[in-house]
Design a protein around this motif. Structure first.
Motif, PDB file in Angstrom:
ATOM      1  N   ASP A  60      45.636  38.693  46.064  1.00  0.00           N
ATOM      2  CA  ASP A  60      44.416  38.937  46.872  1.00  0.00           C
ATOM      3  C   ASP A  60      44.550  40.231  46.112  1.00  0.00           C
ATOM      4  O   ASP A  60      42.844  40.890  46.651  1.00  0.00           O
ATOM      5  CB  ASP A  60      45.317  39.411  47.995  1.00  0.00           C
ATOM      6  N   ASP A  61      44.889  40.336  44.999  1.00  0.00           N
ATOM      7  CA  ASP A  61      44.350  41.675  43.848  1.00  0.00           C
ATOM      8  C   ASP A  61      43.317  41.801  43.820  1.00  0.00           C
ATOM      9  O   ASP A  61      42.299  42.153  43.683  1.00  0.00           O
ATOM     10  CB  ASP A  61      45.043  42.992  42.911  1.00  0.00           C
ATOM     11  N   MET A  62      43.716  40.674  42.643  1.00  0.00           N
ATOM     12  CA  MET A  62      42.645  40.008  41.701  1.00  0.00           C
ATOM     13  C   MET A  62      40.729  39.320  43.102  1.00  0.00           C
ATOM     14  O   MET A  62      40.179  39.891  42.108  1.00  0.00           O
ATOM     15  CB  MET A  62      42.623  38.853  41.469  1.00  0.00           C
ATOM     16  N   ALA A  63      41.183  38.606  44.237  1.00  0.00           N
ATOM     17  CA  ALA A  63      40.622  38.289  44.907  1.00  0.00           C
ATOM     18  C   ALA A  63      39.751  39.456  45.563  1.00  0.00           C
ATOM     19  O   ALA A  63      38.468  39.030  45.722  1.00  0.00           O
ATOM     20  CB  ALA A  63      40.650  37.609  46.354  1.00  0.00           C
ATOM     21  N   LYS A  64      40.147  40.330  45.304  1.00  0.00           N
ATOM     22  CA  LYS A  64      39.634  42.007  46.129  1.00  0.00           C
ATOM     23  C   LYS A  64      38.471  42.504  45.228  1.00  0.00           C
ATOM     24  O   LYS A  64      37.134  42.588  45.488  1.00  0.00           O
ATOM     25  CB  LYS A  64      40.103  43.163  46.358  1.00  0.00           C
ATOM     26  N   THR A  65      39.341  42.570  43.889  1.00  0.00           N
ATOM     27  CA  THR A  65      38.279  42.879  42.616  1.00  0.00           C
ATOM     28  C   THR A  65      37.005  42.047  42.851  1.00  0.00           C
ATOM     29  O   THR A  65      36.065  42.431  42.392  1.00  0.00           O
ATOM     30  CB  THR A  65      38.925  43.309  41.565  1.00  0.00           C
ATOM     31  N   ILE A  66      36.811  40.359  43.047  1.00  0.00           N
ATOM     32  CA  ILE A  66      36.131  39.737  42.548  1.00  0.00           C
ATOM     33  C   ILE A  66      34.997  39.651  43.509  1.00  0.00           C
ATOM     34  O   ILE A  66      33.705  40.196  43.459  1.00  0.00           O
ATOM     35  CB  ILE A  66      36.775  38.292  42.968  1.00  0.00           C
ATOM     36  N   ALA A  67      35.393  39.932  44.954  1.00  0.00           N
ATOM     37  CA  ALA A  67      34.342  40.002  45.713  1.00  0.00           C
ATOM     38  C   ALA A  67      33.690  41.868  45.674  1.00  0.00           C
ATOM     39  O   ALA A  67      32.832  41.770  46.222  1.00  0.00           O
ATOM     40  CB  ALA A  67      34.795  39.843  46.942  1.00  0.00           C
ATOM     41  N   ASP A  68      34.860  42.647  45.798  1.00  0.00           N
ATOM     42  CA  ASP A  68      34.183  43.840  45.056  1.00  0.00           C
ATOM     43  C   ASP A  68      33.031  44.150  44.100  1.00  0.00           C
ATOM     44  O   ASP A  68      31.546  44.890  44.628  1.00  0.00           O
ATOM     45  CB  ASP A  68      34.908  45.256  45.055  1.00  0.00           C
ATOM     46  N   VAL A  69      33.044  43.430  43.553  1.00  0.00           N
ATOM     47  CA  VAL A  69      31.807  43.064  41.902  1.00  0.00           C
ATOM     48  C   VAL A  69      30.621  42.525  42.070  1.00  0.00           C
ATOM     49  O   VAL A  69      29.629  42.908  42.442  1.00  0.00           O
ATOM     50  CB  VAL A  69      32.312  43.290  41.019  1.00  0.00           C
ATOM     51  N   GLY A  70      30.830  41.810  43.519  1.00  0.00           N
ATOM     52  CA  GLY A  70      30.231  41.061  43.796  1.00  0.00           C
ATOM     53  C   GLY A  70      29.729  39.533  43.036  1.00  0.00           C
ATOM     54  O   GLY A  70      28.897  38.785  42.348  1.00  0.00           O
ATOM     55  N   ALA A  71      30.332  39.348  42.040  1.00  0.00           N
ATOM     56  CA  ALA A  71      31.005  38.384  40.952  1.00  0.00           C
ATOM     57  C   ALA A  71      30.403  36.851  41.491  1.00  0.00           C
ATOM     58  O   ALA A  71      30.538  36.304  42.682  1.00  0.00           O
ATOM     59  CB  ALA A  71      31.823  38.302  40.374  1.00  0.00           C
ATOM     60  N   SER A  72      29.380  36.166  40.482  1.00  0.00           N
ATOM     61  CA  SER A  72      28.812  34.627  40.677  1.00  0.00           C
ATOM     62  C   SER A  72      29.653  34.111  39.826  1.00  0.00           C
ATOM     63  O   SER A  72      29.652  32.607  39.829  1.00  0.00           O
ATOM     64  CB  SER A  72      27.483  34.904  40.948  1.00  0.00           C
ATOM     65  N   THR A  73      29.922  34.524  38.754  1.00  0.00           N
ATOM     66  CA  THR A  73      31.170  33.895  37.254  1.00  0.00           C
ATOM     67  C   THR A  73      32.050  34.812  37.304  1.00  0.00           C
ATOM     68  O   THR A  73      31.766  35.960  37.607  1.00  0.00           O
ATOM     69  CB  THR A  73      29.532  33.734  36.001  1.00  0.00           C
ATOM     70  N   VAL A  74      32.999  34.083  37.435  1.00  0.00           N
ATOM     71  CA  VAL A  74      34.452  34.865  36.770  1.00  0.00           C
ATOM     72  C   VAL A  74      35.031  34.285  35.084  1.00  0.00           C
ATOM     73  O   VAL A  74      34.767  32.337  35.228  1.00  0.00           O
ATOM     74  CB  VAL A  74      35.762  34.290  37.720  1.00  0.00           C
ATOM     75  N   ILE A  75      35.098  34.734  34.282  1.00  0.00           N
ATOM     76  CA  ILE A  75      35.495  34.182  33.280  1.00  0.00           C
ATOM     77  C   ILE A  75      36.726  34.937  32.728  1.00  0.00           C
ATOM     78  O   ILE A  75      36.833  35.657  33.027  1.00  0.00           O
ATOM     79  CB  ILE A  75      34.817  34.344  32.131  1.00  0.00           C
ATOM     80  N   TRP A  76      37.822  33.794  32.162  1.00  0.00           N
ATOM     81  CA  TRP A  76      39.355  34.326  32.251  1.00  0.00           C
ATOM     82  C   TRP A  76      39.198  34.260  30.484  1.00  0.00           C
ATOM     83  O   TRP A  76      39.016  33.627  29.805  1.00  0.00           O
ATOM     84  CB  TRP A  76      39.668  33.117  32.250  1.00  0.00           C
ATOM     85  N   SER A  77      39.463  35.424  29.636  1.00  0.00           N
ATOM     86  CA  SER A  77      39.651  35.396  27.930  1.00  0.00           C
ATOM     87  C   SER A  77      39.876  35.992  27.784  1.00  0.00           C
ATOM     88  O   SER A  77      40.213  36.646  26.376  1.00  0.00           O
ATOM     89  CB  SER A  77      37.742  36.115  27.466  1.00  0.00           C
ATOM     90  N   ALA A  78      41.361  36.322  28.943  1.00  0.00           N
ATOM     91  CA  ALA A  78      42.419  37.067  28.531  1.00  0.00           C
ATOM     92  C   ALA A  78      43.846  36.270  28.046  1.00  0.00           C
ATOM     93  O   ALA A  78      43.688  35.296  27.769  1.00  0.00           O
ATOM     94  CB  ALA A  78      43.223  37.676  29.770  1.00  0.00           C
TER      95      ALA A  78
END
Length: 251
Positions: A60-78
């Motif tokens: 939920d925390d991650m989803a909120k951040t993704i939504a808050d920034v209005g991301a159209s692409t998510v990249i995992w580079s961690a």
């Protein structure tokens, strides 16, 4: 035309290169970091820092951040990179990555790109890649001797991305680079069914990720990439056209 991208693991060397490249093309790049002291570094390469711990963030925390920034692409580079003990490796490379996939789907975002590694596979139960030679086998064994648990965690995350996508519905790409170097970019690589001993610069890996964002036909593929002599745009186009997937049948 600008677009909003969120990068998990924004302080990493590959992620910083991705940030710099996308920002230069006019993208809004939101870079998730856990150390507030890195904010000025991220801002200096054109990124917009988001201070948030992957390890401590729920879906939920991650989803909120993704939504808050209005991301159209998510990249995992961690990634823990095999450092910080087994607990941290599992918390980031496996559990954190899987939560980010669930969060991307929950936020309603489709495009998801993960930076993984060559030779991530079910080595015990699935057939060896048919193009491997003795040098590839030797390198595979040496890497697992040194970083076995890390490879297991990467495999678990990549497997979840592929096999659980029926419920997530992500348009994913898995970029699987070989050994990484800090050498200047060549702008040329080899990709698809490659051998394992050739290193690739982190800057070239970043270019591969950016190219995958541009070439939508890479959706649904996992492919290996190492240093080489073929221009990145051309080789990614061939991987996409031929639907080369080096993870298929090995998870």
């Amino acid at each position: 035309m600008s677009a909003n991208t969120l990068i998990f693991g924004g302080s990493g060397k590959v992620a910083r290169q991705i940030t710099r490249m996308l920002a230069a093309e006019g993208h809004n790049v939101y870079s998730m970091i856990r150390n507030a002291e890195q904010k000025s570094d991220i801002e200096g390469i054109g990124g917009k820092p988001v201070v948030q711990s992957i390890k401590d963030s729920s879906v939920d925390d991650m989803a909120k951040t993704i939504a808050d920034v209005g991301a159209s692409t998510v990249i995992w580079s961690a990634g823990a990179g095999g450092k910080g003990g087994l607990d941290r490796t599992q918390a980031v490379d496996k559990d954190g990555a899987i939560r980010s996939m669930d969060a991307t789907a929950k936020a309603g975002v489709k495009r998801y790109i993960i930076v993984s590694a060559v030779d991530v596979r079910d080595k015990e139960n699935k057939p060896e890649p048919e193009w491997y030679n003795d040098e590839d086998r030797d390198r595979s064994n040496k890497v697992r001797s040194a970083l076995g648990f890390y490879m297991e965690c990467k495999f678990a995350a990549d497997k979840s991305l592929v096999t659980d996508n029926g419920r997530r519905g992500l348009e994913y790409t898995i970029v699987r680079p070989g050994g990484l170097s800090d050498d200047p970019a060549k702008g040329a690589i080899e990709a698809g069914k490659v051998h394992l001993n050739q290193v690739i610069s982190r800057e070239d890996v970043a270019s591969v990720v950016v190219e995958c964002m541009k070439q939508g036909a890479t959706k649904g593929l996992a492919f290996d990439c190492v240093g080489g002599d073929t221009p990145i745009t051309d080789v990614i186009a061939k991987v996409a056209k031929d639907r080369i997937d080096t993870f298929k049948g090995r998870c």
